[in-house]
Enzyme design. Structure first.
Site, PDB file in Angstrom:
ATOM      1  N   HIS A 138       1.419 -60.232-111.279  1.00 30.40           N
ATOM      2  CA  HIS A 138       1.433 -59.496-112.736  1.00 30.40           C
ATOM      3  C   HIS A 138       0.402 -60.103-113.460  1.00 30.40           C
ATOM      4  CE1 HIS A 138       4.620 -62.629-113.646  1.00 30.40           C
ATOM      5  NE2 HIS A 138       4.089 -62.568-114.748  1.00 30.40           N
ATOM      6  N   SER A 173       3.576 -68.273-115.622  1.00 29.43           N
ATOM      7  CA  SER A 173       3.486 -67.427-114.494  1.00 29.43           C
ATOM      8  C   SER A 173       2.408 -67.465-113.605  1.00 29.43           C
ATOM      9  CB  SER A 173       3.357 -65.944-115.022  1.00 29.43           C
ATOM     10  OG  SER A 173       4.125 -65.404-115.668  1.00 29.43           O
ATOM     11  N   ASP A 220       5.811 -61.629-106.306  1.00 33.41           N
ATOM     12  CA  ASP A 220       4.884 -61.470-107.179  1.00 33.41           C
ATOM     13  C   ASP A 220       3.741 -62.429-107.241  1.00 33.41           C
ATOM     14  OD1 ASP A 220       3.785 -61.047-109.994  1.00 33.41           O
ATOM     15  OD2 ASP A 220       5.721 -61.197-110.830  1.00 33.41           O
TER      16      ASP A 220
HETATM   17  N1  ARG Z   1       8.934 -61.491-116.802  1.00 35.68           N
HETATM   18  C1  ARG Z   1       7.865 -61.870-116.022  1.00 35.68           C
HETATM   19  C2  ARG Z   1       6.963 -62.999-116.825  1.00 35.68           C
HETATM   20  O1  ARG Z   1       6.998 -62.748-118.242  1.00 35.68           O
HETATM   21  C3  ARG Z   1       6.779 -60.812-115.909  1.00 35.68           C
HETATM   22  C4  ARG Z   1       7.121 -59.790-115.141  1.00 35.68           C
HETATM   23  C5  ARG Z   1       6.031 -58.476-115.250  1.00 35.68           C
HETATM   24  N2  ARG Z   1       6.524 -57.547-114.624  1.00 35.68           N
HETATM   25  C6  ARG Z   1       6.978 -56.388-115.146  1.00 35.68           C
HETATM   26  N3  ARG Z   1       7.589 -55.682-114.622  1.00 35.68           N
HETATM   27  N4  ARG Z   1       6.600 -55.993-116.507  1.00 35.68           N
HETATM   28  O2  ARG Z   1       6.250 -63.849-116.487  1.00 35.68           O
END
Ligand code: ARG
Length: 720
Positions: free
Chosen positions: A83, A655, A218
């Site tokens: 992501h 992330s 991811d």
């Molecule tokens: N929740 C994750 C984060 O903030 C990001 C995931 C991105 N994926 C998504 N389905 N929008 O690091």
């Protein structure tokens, strides 16, 4: 006596450090080192942070502004999340050559793809400049404090940047009680090396986002390039892979419950010292407003994305970004309520006020907080709707960027000679750059609907007396309010009477700008009414509030730090490098339910739904699963582990962060937090807070068995 002990105890309970909680400054990690060793760390203090020799800090970088990445080979190869690479991957994709859907792996350096706009920021050094800042600001408060601080920061940063050789930042910690000067090197030639198909990289989509159990793969890989002296240089075919002082070896041995796990990275923002009044405002006003605007915005986008593959690729990255924090705010509100955070904060604040009185610090800080929040609350909703509703329309954003030009025309309206050529060029260039940044995500069909819907939503939610005059003067003039058609007709009218919706028309305006033409443009009239209303009447209130709040927050934390002798305290996240340590651990999300600390390919296949937007998987993966062909990446139990959990303290910005075992080896890439602890940015809850990690063996399996990228497997230092 007894009372004051009780009071102190309550304050300590509210603020004291607990194992696992804490985003520590690497330069000061010495004070935590013994505890880390007790928990299983086998590296030396110098391995963690050292300014002269290579240490962890040299292997970790800030990726693309909002994420973290780590070096996994000595030749600039980096690992981050899928992501985090998503925007670059989508931008490099076309309907015919769809890297996002099909996945991509370069099998040699030549196949790597320049990812324009992606940057890699390496930390060079950190210095405590608190004394210097305090000298510069003296006793100033409010706006005066900001001015003096900014002047100091600007001068220091310019000097330290050595004419562009470095990027320098003076950063505030502990709400303005401590300051560091941080020096970075920024590399701008970054190339895409590999990514799994979206079905795996984003497996579970928005449904599984922020949730455990999870099966997302991811990750993505990029490579940093440099000139022949290993220095930053803009993209050039003569550039060569960046040579890193330090990279992380990889452990393919797997993890088990209780194993030590630490994370280095760039957490963006937490608000752990937020007062109860702030939490109350979030829970009751700002969070629900953000969610309502995004609900509608996402709905419109999604419909248009599903109708066209081109639109899908064009909007998918923006969509994911908006959806991510749409769900974040839903979860945060839910958990703040479930965990009674407001009540807990109030108890702590009562104890704090009692401590203040006992120590004759009659500042009454909490009463002051209460007052500024009460004064601000009537405008809080408008502020959210301005940025999340009015500015959801790309047309509105584009038209807004002409406001400075319009103001200049107004200023010179009575001059004989009018605006000078230089001034005109300056504002036209500003408008052009505002325009460009919005064209990438401008889809005409989506935008027509967006303008209609957002105009209606704004009307229905912002207090009537705060609305811009365009409603009374134009949109609703002579009409019966409450009908949808008013807004779709109005949107159609705007789109047929504007030069902003067509880049040729926009460019011809820029070539021959005219006051009269700008003034009569329907989209500009729309934007002008909103922007003027907001910036004149409400923005000053927002700004005054945030200045008062910053003053109080600085004072509040200063007293807390005195009271605690600064012991076991860590500063809120501020997009600078931090380290957090904890262990691999399962949790119980609710009474009677236990969540294991890891997931497997079996669980992924149980969620598999062919052709689903979120739960499909590549056919190659189905075959590998059927044959149980996991190669050397299988766990001792024969299954392929996908994701796992640790107790580390991370937030957005982390992330892509490396999860590192006691030997300093990479065991996974951190990519998310869990639903039950979504209140974590405001209040850390040890019982529920977990970090969700993509197991490095799952990543290596995809690189090897789906990507057939032996070149990358060979390039890494993989230990069994
Ligand atoms: N929740 C994750 C984060 O903030 C990001 C995931 C991105 N994926 C998504 N389905 N929008 O690091």
């Amino acid at each position: 006596m007894k009372k004051s002990i009780l009071v102190l105890l309550a304050v300590f309970m509210m603020l004291g450090s607990r194992a696992d909680e804490g985003m520590w400054i690497p330069m000061l990690i010495g004070k935590n080192y013994d505890e880390m060793v007790r928990m299983g760390l086998r590296l030396s203090e110098e391995d963690l942070y050292n300014i002269n020799h290579s240490s962890m800090k040299d292997a970790i970088l800030q990726f693309g502004g909002g994420c973290t990445a780590e070096m996994i080979s000595e030749n600039g190869l980096l690992l981050t999340n899928h992501h985090c690479g998503y925007d670059a991957i989508a931008t490099l994709s076309t309907v015919d050559k769809n890297l996002l859907d099909n996945g991509f792996f370069a099998h040699n350096l030549k196949e790597e793809l320049p990812a324009q706009g992606v940057t890699a920021l390496f930390l060079v050094s950190m210095e405590d400049v608190t004394k210097k800042v305090k000298e510069a600001v003296g006793n100033a408060s409010g706006e005066e404090f900001n001015k003096k601080f900014e002047a100091f920061a600007k001068e220091t940063e310019e000097k330290s940047a050595e004419k562009g050789k470095y990027v320098a930042n003076v950063k505030s910690y502990f709400n303005g009680n401590q300051f560091f000067l941080i020096i970075y090197k920024r590399y701008t030639d970054v190339r895409l090396v590999g990514n799994p198909p979206k079905s795996l990289g984003k497996f579970g989509g928005e449904t599984d986002n922020w949730m455990w159990p999870r099966h997302t793969c991811d990750f993505s890989m990029f490579r940093v390039y440099a000139d022949e002296n290993n220095q930053p240089k803009a993209y050039s075919i003569s550039n060569v892979p960046y040579h890193t002082k330090k990279f992380l070896p990889v452990s393919a041995a797997g993890v088990k419950e209780g194993d030590f796990a630490m994370i280095f990275g760039y957490p963006g923002r937490t608000n752990r010292y937020e007062v109860s009044y702030g939490v109350d405002l979030s829970v009751n006003v700002t969070n629900p407003s953000i969610v309502a605007c995004r609900d509608l915005r996402l709905n419109i986008m999604h419909r248009h994305m599903l109708a066209s593959k081109v639109t899908y690729l064009q909007l998918t990255s923006l969509y994911a970004r908006i959806a991510n924090y749409w769900k974040y705010f839903i979860g945060q509100t839910e958990q703040l309520k479930r965990l009674n955070v407001i009540d807990k904060k109030r108890k702590g604040e009562d104890a704090f006020s009692a401590w203040e009185r006992e120590n004759h610090l009659d500042n009454g800080l909490l009463a002051k907080f209460s007052k500024i929040y009460a004064d601000y609350t009537p405008y809080a909703k408008h502020s959210v709707y301005y940025s999340e509703c009015f500015r959801a329309s790309a047309l509105a954003r584009m038209a807004s960027s002409m406001k400075p030009l319009y103001d200049a025309y107004e200023r010179h309206a009575n001059d004989k000679q009018g605006i000078s050529k230089d001034t005109l060029d300056k504002y036209i260039n500003m408008a052009k750059s505002g325009y460009r940044s919005n064209t990438k995500e401008f889809d005409l069909g989506t935008e027509k609907e967006m303008l209609a819907e957002m105009t209606e939503l704004y009307y229905n939610n912002v207090p009537k007396e705060q609305l811009p005059d365009i409603y009374a003067k134009v949109i609703l003039k002579g009409k019966k309010e409450g009908t949808k058609k008013i807004y779709s007709d109005y949107s159609a009218y705007v789109f047929s009477h504007t030069f902003f919706a067509d880049s040729n028309k926009f460019m011809s305006f820029c070539k021959a700008p005219s006051y009269a033409k700008l003034k009569s443009d329907a989209a500009f009239q729309y934007a002008l009414s909103y922007v003027t209303n907001y910036t004149k009447n409400y923005q000053p209130k927002v700004e005054a509030f945030s200045i008062q709040k910053a003053d109080l927050a600085r004072q509040y934390l200063k007293e807390i730090m005195e009271q605690k002798n600064f012991k076991n305290m860590y500063p809120d996240a501020n997009s600078t490098m931090r380290v957090t340590y904890g262990k691999v651990q399962s949790y119980d999300p609710q009474d009677g339910v236990h969540f294991k600390y890891y997931t497997t390919m079996d669980g992924l296949m149980a969620k598999y739904k062919p052709n689903d937007e979120e739960f499909d998987v590549p056919t190659d993966l189905v075959s590998l699963y059927k044959a149980k062909d996991y190669g050397r990446w299988a766990d001792a139990d024969g299954s392929l582990h996908t994701d796992f959990l640790t107790t580390d303290d991370i937030t957005g910005g982390n992330s892509g962060s490396p999860v590192i075992n006691g030997n300093g080896e990479l065991i996974g890439a951190a990519f998310d937090g869990n639903w039950e602890a979504m209140s974590g940015d405001i209040a850390f809850d040890k019982k529920y807070k977990r970090t969700i990690v993509c197991d490095i063996r799952y990543i290596l399996f995809v690189v090897d068995k789906l990507g057939h990228a032996d070149n990358l497997i060979k390039e890494m230092d993989i230990r069994e």
